[in-house]
Design an enzyme around this catalytic site. Structure first.
Site, PDB file in Angstrom:
ATOM      1  N   LYS A 134      37.111  54.297 104.130  1.00 21.37           N
ATOM      2  CA  LYS A 134      35.967  55.153 103.825  1.00 21.37           C
ATOM      3  C   LYS A 134      35.041  55.246 105.040  1.00 21.37           C
ATOM      4  CE  LYS A 134      32.105  55.559 100.623  1.00 21.37           C
ATOM      5  NZ  LYS A 134      31.466  55.086  99.405  1.00 21.37           N
ATOM      6  N   GLY A 151      34.380  52.656  97.176  1.00 21.47           N
ATOM      7  CA  GLY A 151      35.701  52.198  97.629  1.00 21.47           C
ATOM      8  C   GLY A 151      36.602  51.792  96.467  1.00 21.47           C
ATOM      9  N   ARG A 152      36.082  51.003  95.535  1.00 25.93           N
ATOM     10  CA  ARG A 152      36.928  50.497  94.444  1.00 25.93           C
ATOM     11  C   ARG A 152      37.151  51.537  93.350  1.00 25.93           C
ATOM     12  NH1 ARG A 152      32.305  48.061  95.323  1.00 25.93           N
ATOM     13  NH2 ARG A 152      30.644  48.029  93.783  1.00 25.93           N
ATOM     14  N   LYS A 158      30.871  39.082 107.015  1.00 23.55           N
ATOM     15  CA  LYS A 158      31.342  39.985 108.082  1.00 23.55           C
ATOM     16  C   LYS A 158      30.498  39.804 109.340  1.00 23.55           C
ATOM     17  CE  LYS A 158      32.782  43.855 105.114  1.00 23.55           C
ATOM     18  NZ  LYS A 158      32.609  45.266 104.815  1.00 23.55           N
ATOM     19  N   GLU A 160      39.186  44.788 109.712  1.00 24.25           N
ATOM     20  CA  GLU A 160      40.606  44.542 109.442  1.00 24.25           C
ATOM     21  C   GLU A 160      41.422  45.808 109.670  1.00 24.25           C
ATOM     22  OE1 GLU A 160      38.087  43.690 107.555  1.00 24.25           O
ATOM     23  OE2 GLU A 160      38.406  41.779 106.528  1.00 24.25           O
ATOM     24  N   GLU A 213      33.592  42.935  92.300  1.00 24.69           N
ATOM     25  CA  GLU A 213      32.765  43.535  93.350  1.00 24.69           C
ATOM     26  C   GLU A 213      31.705  44.437  92.695  1.00 24.69           C
ATOM     27  OE1 GLU A 213      34.023  46.386  96.690  1.00 24.69           O
ATOM     28  OE2 GLU A 213      34.191  44.463  97.691  1.00 24.69           O
ATOM     29  N   HIS A 235      54.859  30.462  81.620  1.00 23.70           N
ATOM     30  CA  HIS A 235      55.481  29.226  82.116  1.00 23.70           C
ATOM     31  C   HIS A 235      54.647  28.589  83.214  1.00 23.70           C
ATOM     32  CE1 HIS A 235      59.049  30.032  79.727  1.00 23.70           C
ATOM     33  NE2 HIS A 235      58.731  31.297  79.952  1.00 23.70           N
TER      34      HIS A 235
HETATM   35  O1  F6P Z   1      34.219  44.650 102.247  1.00 23.24           O
HETATM   36  C1  F6P Z   1      34.194  45.320 101.044  1.00 23.24           C
HETATM   37  C2  F6P Z   1      34.474  46.775 101.200  1.00 23.24           C
HETATM   38  O2  F6P Z   1      33.345  47.433 101.658  1.00 23.24           O
HETATM   39  C3  F6P Z   1      34.966  47.367  99.896  1.00 23.24           C
HETATM   40  O3  F6P Z   1      33.955  47.714  99.044  1.00 23.24           O
HETATM   41  C4  F6P Z   1      35.797  48.500 100.372  1.00 23.24           C
HETATM   42  O4  F6P Z   1      36.665  48.950  99.369  1.00 23.24           O
HETATM   43  C5  F6P Z   1      36.497  47.854 101.534  1.00 23.24           C
HETATM   44  O5  F6P Z   1      35.522  47.031 102.116  1.00 23.24           O
HETATM   45  C6  F6P Z   1      37.076  48.783 102.551  1.00 23.24           C
HETATM   46  O6  F6P Z   1      36.130  49.649 103.113  1.00 23.24           O
HETATM   47  P1  F6P Z   1      36.558  50.912 103.949  1.00 23.24           P
HETATM   48  O7  F6P Z   1      37.328  51.821 103.058  1.00 23.24           O
HETATM   49  O8  F6P Z   1      35.289  51.523 104.432  1.00 23.24           O
HETATM   50  O9  F6P Z   1      37.427  50.444 105.089  1.00 23.24           O
END
Ligand code: F6P
Length: 528
Positions: free
Chosen positions: A205, A266-267, A495, A211, A352, A384
């Site tokens: 987003k 995002g979620r 972060k 990452e 979240e 199990h």
């Molecule tokens: O670190 C949490 C978060 O902001 C989530 O809410 C989001 O889904 C994810 O990181 C990824 O964010 P982006 O789509 O901006 O890379």
């Protein structure tokens, strides 16, 4: 504060009266309970009879929802009001799945000029090109491998939906999902792929997430090491983002970008362009069926009276255990192997969203709990492993069982065996069994509550309805807890600190004036 409301206090008093009633007695007193305490919407049947509730409990819970303004809050969300107050944004994932012509988003995104259905149409064209082997790589070989790079909502929705709908997927294409900044994730996902035939979807987003940007950079190097020409990037990378400038800065042609909007959290984004990998896998028609399933549940949530509104009921009953029985967790137990990533997806959606400790007015919450901890595994595997604790442990763990009448892979007696286990588990949990004399360890005390969600078969539309059910359940609870389910400031501090710590990992660099634990760990890592 929530606890000062008479409707909340009425539930506290009610809990003192009925909290120890046993499900055995509730069922014995009402032979029709199993049918009566059930409902149906958007192809999902919900049995909520195995809950420690009476009609009065449900009446009081609905009264609490009304008292907390749930109706007005639902309407405000669907109208596109800026209910995400801390980020000053509307919350309109429901507009992503509204049928053509009904989408509010056209009025909400004048600056982008590209409303929901235009993006869906562009995604469809692109998805068909890839599916039909017409999207060629730099050396004119058709793309066969699709690697989604994203994390959180930009990963969990796509990977969960891919796994859930694998039955409908194009089996000639290979799909991989890279999320972790641990290089192992990228290395293993690409080990057996060839760059000439591989397309990366960089899904973010913000297009700034550490990452994702690190993995995307490695993907770029991986492609260039093999194809040796920066022009190859435009054939092997597409971006999904709200941030065109950052996409261009990264070096992806914005013609190869699929946009979405700040009013998609995002979620809550798997129905937006973030679902591109899903659409390539299952095709545009099936993707639209999934959206229709979401929409059917949205309409139910928006219009059904609370007493027969499945997400509202699920939310309220969950809150009953969370706030009055002090249950800490909810176990999500899908009896379908295709739903193996569903609990992980729900963890972000629920925790979240509602893992908050400050009210909408900015007050610290005291005297009541917010989100439960969600966890789970597909059945029968979990049986199990951790079911022992659910059946006989000292903790109360409300469970959500999810099952289907028909298997997508009928094989001998497998499906009947699977479903016999669903029904057996919820029955054992609810009703228990007395112990043989002198063997208390064999006692099942029962009175352990569960939902059972049943549907005909796992289709794209049913998956959509199921996810929307949980989304609106989360909304219901957030509305009553008076928190903002749509921000996530709790992920920020870690972060920032990681960025601060990063330079001090290099041997010889100055060590920060840090706490003694972090310092000792840094020295150890640097082998000093
Ligand atoms: O670190 C949490 C978060 O902001 C989530 O809410 C989001 O889904 C994810 O990181 C990824 O964010 P982006 O789509 O901006 O890379």
């Amino acid at each position: 504060m929530l606890t000062d409301r008479p409707s909340y206090q009425a539930l506290q008093a009610h809990y003192a009266q009925i909290g120890s009633l046993h499900l055995r007695d509730l069922f014995a007193a009402d032979p029709g309970r199993g049918e009566r305490l059930s409902g149906e919407a958007a192809g999902l049947y919900l049995d909520y009879s195995k809950h420690r509730v009476t009609d009065e409990t449900l009446r009081l819970l609905v009264a609490l929802a009304e008292d907390c303004g749930l109706r007005g809050k639902i309407d405000a969300m669907f109208r596109g009001e800026r209910i995400n107050t801390t980020e000053d944004r509307a919350v309109l994932h429901t507009a992503l799945r509204a049928p053509r012509g009904q989408s509010l988003s056209a009025t909400l995104v004048p600056e982008s000029g590209e409303p929901v259905h235009e993006v869906l149409d562009r995604m469809s064209i692109f998805a068909e090109l890839v599916r039909n082997r017409e999207w060629l790589g730099f050396t004119s070989k058709p793309i066969r491998n699709i690697v989604n790079i994203g994390i959180g909502g930009s990963d969990l929705g796509p990977v969960m939906a891919y796994e859930a709908l694998r039955h409908y997927s194009n089996r000639e294409l290979t799909f991989r999902f890279v999320s972790n900044v641990d290089g192992t994730d990228f290395a293993e996902a690409t080990r057996d792929l060839h760059p000439e035939e591989t397309l990366f979807i960089v899904a973010s987003k913000t297009f700034t997430t550490l990452e994702t940007m690190t993995n995307a950079q490695s993907a770029r190097e991986w492609v260039l090491n093999s194809l040796h020409d920066p022009l190859a990037i435009s054939r092997h990378f597409v971006a999904v983002s709200t941030a065109a400038k950052e996409v261009a800065q990264f070096g992806i042609d914005t013609d190869n970008m699929f946009g979405f909007w700040d009013w998609v959290g995002g979620r809550y984004s798997m129905d937006s362009a973030i679902g591109l990998a899903t659409m390539i896998a299952i095709g545009p028609a099936a993707f639209r069926e999934m959206l229709a399933g979401f929409h059917a549940m949205d309409e139910h949530f928006r219009t059904a009276p609370f007493a027969s509104n499945l997400p509202v009921l699920m939310g309220l009953i969950g809150l009953w255990y969370n706030n009055f029985f002090n249950a800490q967790t909810v176990a999500v137990l899908p009896y379908d192997q295709y739903l193996k990533r569903f609990p992980a997806y729900l963890q972000q959606l629920t925790m979240e969203s509602n893992g908050k400790r400050v009210t909408l007015e900015g007050e610290s919450i005291t005297g009541y709990q917010t989100s439960a901890i969600y966890w789970g595994e597909p059945g029968t595997n979990g049986q199990h492993s951790f079911y022992q604790l659910i059946h006989q442990g000292t903790k109360l763990v409300p469970c959500d069982f999810i099952g289907f009448r028909q298997s997508l892979n009928p094989l001998g007696e497998h499906h009947d065996l699977l479903m016999a286990n669903v029904f057996a588990q919820s029955k054992a949990l609810a009703f228990g069994q007395a112990a043989p004399p002198g063997q208390p360890y064999r006692e099942f005390d029962g009175n352990r509550p569960s939902n059972t969600i049943l549907a005909e078969r796992l289709t794209p539309a049913i998956l959509g309805a199921l996810i929307a059910l949980y989304e609106h359940c989360v909304f219901t609870q957030g509305a009553i807890w008076n928190i903002n389910p749509f921000d996530q400031f709790g992920v920020q501090l870690g972060k920032v600190l990681a960025q601060e710590i990063l330079p001090s990992l290099k041997k010889g660099s100055p060590l920060p004036a840090d706490d003694s634990s972090t310092l000792a760990l840094l020295r150890r890592y640097r082998a000093e």
